[in-house]
Each structure stands twice: as C-alpha cells, then as structure tokens.
Design a protein around this motif. Structure first.
Motif, PDB file in Angstrom:
ATOM      1  N   GLU A  65      42.883  46.842  34.806  1.00 38.92           N
ATOM      2  CA  GLU A  65      42.995  46.459  36.311  1.00 38.92           C
ATOM      3  C   GLU A  65      41.610  46.921  36.918  1.00 38.92           C
ATOM      4  O   GLU A  65      41.637  48.331  37.121  1.00 38.92           O
ATOM      5  N   TYR A  85      37.162  41.448  48.987  1.00 35.70           N
ATOM      6  CA  TYR A  85      37.226  40.061  49.832  1.00 35.70           C
ATOM      7  C   TYR A  85      36.417  39.071  49.443  1.00 35.70           C
ATOM      8  O   TYR A  85      35.270  39.089  49.423  1.00 35.70           O
ATOM      9  N   GLN A 104      36.601  38.086  42.854  1.00 39.34           N
ATOM     10  CA  GLN A 104      37.751  38.033  41.622  1.00 39.34           C
ATOM     11  C   GLN A 104      38.820  39.279  42.172  1.00 39.34           C
ATOM     12  O   GLN A 104      39.911  39.104  41.766  1.00 39.34           O
ATOM     13  N   GLU A 140      41.561  37.871  44.417  1.00 47.12           N
ATOM     14  CA  GLU A 140      42.272  36.707  44.025  1.00 47.12           C
ATOM     15  C   GLU A 140      43.776  37.229  43.811  1.00 47.12           C
ATOM     16  O   GLU A 140      44.173  38.372  43.162  1.00 47.12           O
ATOM     17  N   GLY A 141      44.520  36.333  44.451  1.00 44.51           N
ATOM     18  CA  GLY A 141      46.091  36.857  44.424  1.00 44.51           C
ATOM     19  C   GLY A 141      46.461  37.646  45.335  1.00 44.51           C
ATOM     20  O   GLY A 141      47.844  38.092  45.433  1.00 44.51           O
ATOM     21  N   LYS A 142      45.745  38.486  46.253  1.00 46.90           N
ATOM     22  CA  LYS A 142      46.223  39.627  46.965  1.00 46.90           C
ATOM     23  C   LYS A 142      46.288  39.193  48.448  1.00 46.90           C
ATOM     24  O   LYS A 142      45.644  38.038  48.726  1.00 46.90           O
ATOM     25  N   GLU A 143      47.340  39.518  49.153  1.00 48.89           N
ATOM     26  CA  GLU A 143      47.204  39.469  50.716  1.00 48.89           C
ATOM     27  C   GLU A 143      46.135  39.452  51.313  1.00 48.89           C
ATOM     28  O   GLU A 143      45.469  40.641  51.272  1.00 48.89           O
ATOM     29  N   ILE A 161      41.673  42.679  52.314  1.00 47.56           N
ATOM     30  CA  ILE A 161      42.671  42.552  51.284  1.00 47.56           C
ATOM     31  C   ILE A 161      43.600  43.649  51.273  1.00 47.56           C
ATOM     32  O   ILE A 161      43.175  44.801  51.509  1.00 47.56           O
ATOM     33  N   GLU A 175      45.733  46.664  49.327  1.00 48.79           N
ATOM     34  CA  GLU A 175      45.623  47.180  48.197  1.00 48.79           C
ATOM     35  C   GLU A 175      46.667  48.249  48.153  1.00 48.79           C
ATOM     36  O   GLU A 175      47.175  48.629  49.069  1.00 48.79           O
TER      37      GLU A 175
END
Length: 232
Positions: free
Chosen positions: A97, A124, A127, A130-133, A143, A145
C-alpha cells in the motif's frame, strides 16, 4: 504501572499474534527498533501488516522479517533499498500500500489523535487517489485518507525516563513519534533509561502517556549509504 522490561522478548510477551498490524518507526536505518524487530523474527509471528516508511535493507531492520516471509503487507512510502522487497512485490508475494511520505506520517499521527480520516490534496488525480472519496474545498480537490490504528507500535528513542518520557536524537526524530502514537500498545527501545526528573521537560519529544513498555539495549550503528570524497 511497570514500563521497564528486561528484554525485547519480554516486552512483546502477550502482544503478538498472526495477522496483526504493526507500526514501526525509523527512516532507512536511522532510528529503527532493531531489537524489537529481531525479537518478532525469533517469535515467528506471521502474516504481518507493517506500516513503516520503508522496509530496512537486505538482512537488517525490517528486511529480516521480509526474508523470513513474516510480512504479508507493507504500508510504505519508499522501497528502494531492499532487493528482497522488490523481488517479493514484483513476484506477487507481498502486498504494498504505497503512500506519499507526508501522507503516511499524517495517517499515523491521525490514528494517534483518534482521527478516523482526513482530506489531503496529495495524490489527487494519480494512482494514489484511485478509488478514494473526493471532496472539493474552496475550488480544490482533496482525497480521503484513513488514519492508521496499529495493534502494536515499535519505536526507537535515544533516552527515556522510567515513565516513558523520551528524547529522540537528531534525525531519529522522523517517523518514530507518529508511529508511537498510533498503536494500541507502544513498545520503545532506547540507549539509556534514567529516573524521572533527569530529563529537561522542555526537551521531551514524546510524553510517556504514549509509551506502555520500555527496554534498554545496545544498538548497531549502520550506515545505509556511505558517500565519501576521493583523498586529495
């Protein structure tokens, strides 16, 4: 509360279990909890998720836990000094990660402050995001975290008193403070333990309320990258 233990193995007793998450302090080979890492290696605890800036080097630091296949997943920002890390990751044997360095530090600090998540501009549109609010604040995109909440923190300081108040020496004051904060239990190894009152309160980098167990030991002074100038 007794905080001083006789060895790394004693300090870890009753805390280790397969599949746990560990936050580890240090940067490269600077300020790493090498005695606690060695004790985890000897305990054989496996399927670990480790949140640490990097994974040491081959044969030292977290590198020994990689070589013994005890780490299942790394949450890191830099992985460039460890060939075994690269081999396992590229071979699909190790989960990674990836975090921007400041984001990783803030995720640890947030966990220690009881903050479940925070918004940052870093990552932001890449990659990382990606997939984060995503939320917009004042025309800028951020974004979400998540804070890191570890089962155990393992950290290294220079000096501490018996209540856990501690001082980090020079650049060892890197990921150690936030890593120490985000664990349910924090174990700290130091070069010297003194009695309460012997440390100047104005020089304390991390208060003892964050430190649950404490050991003293001898540490290796390795140089990760030796750069020298030719003799004149």
């Amino acid at each position: 509360m007794k905080k001083v233990y006789g060895s790394a193995a004693e300090a870890l007793d009753g805390l280790l279990f397969d599949g746990m998450t560990i936050a580890a302090g240090g940067f490269g080979l600077c300020g790493i909890p090498e005695l606690l890492i060695q004790a985890i290696n000897e305990a054989g605890t496996k399927d670990l998720t480790v949140a640490s800036n990097n994974a040491g080097v081959d044969g030292f630091g977290l590198g020994i836990l990689l070589e013994s296949k005890q780490i299942k997943k790394m949450m890191s920002s830099y992985v460039g000094e460890n060939k075994e890390f690269m081999r396992q990751y590229l071979g699909g044997e190790l989960e990674l990660e990836f975090n921007p360095q400041g984001t990783l530090a803030e995720r640890m600090r947030a966990g220690g402050a009881g903050i479940a998540g925070f918004y940052t501009k870093t990552g932001y549109g890449t990659q990382i995001g990606e997939g984060k609010e995503v939320k917009e604040f004042d025309g800028e995109h951020y974004i979400l975290e998540r804070g890191i909440f570890a089962d155990v923190s393992i950290v290294k300081a220079w000096k501490a008193d018996t209540t856990g108040n501690c001082i980090f020496r020079k650049t060892a004051r890197n990921f150690n403070p936030p890593a120490a904060m985000c664990g349910k239990v924090c174990i700290m190894e130091v070069e010297e333990i003194v009695e309460p009152g012997q440390l100047d309160p104005d020089h304390i980098h991390l208060p003892g309320i964050y430190v649950h167990r404490l050991i003293q030991g001898e540490h290796e002074k390795r140089i990760e990258q030796r750069t020298t100038r030719p003799a004149a």
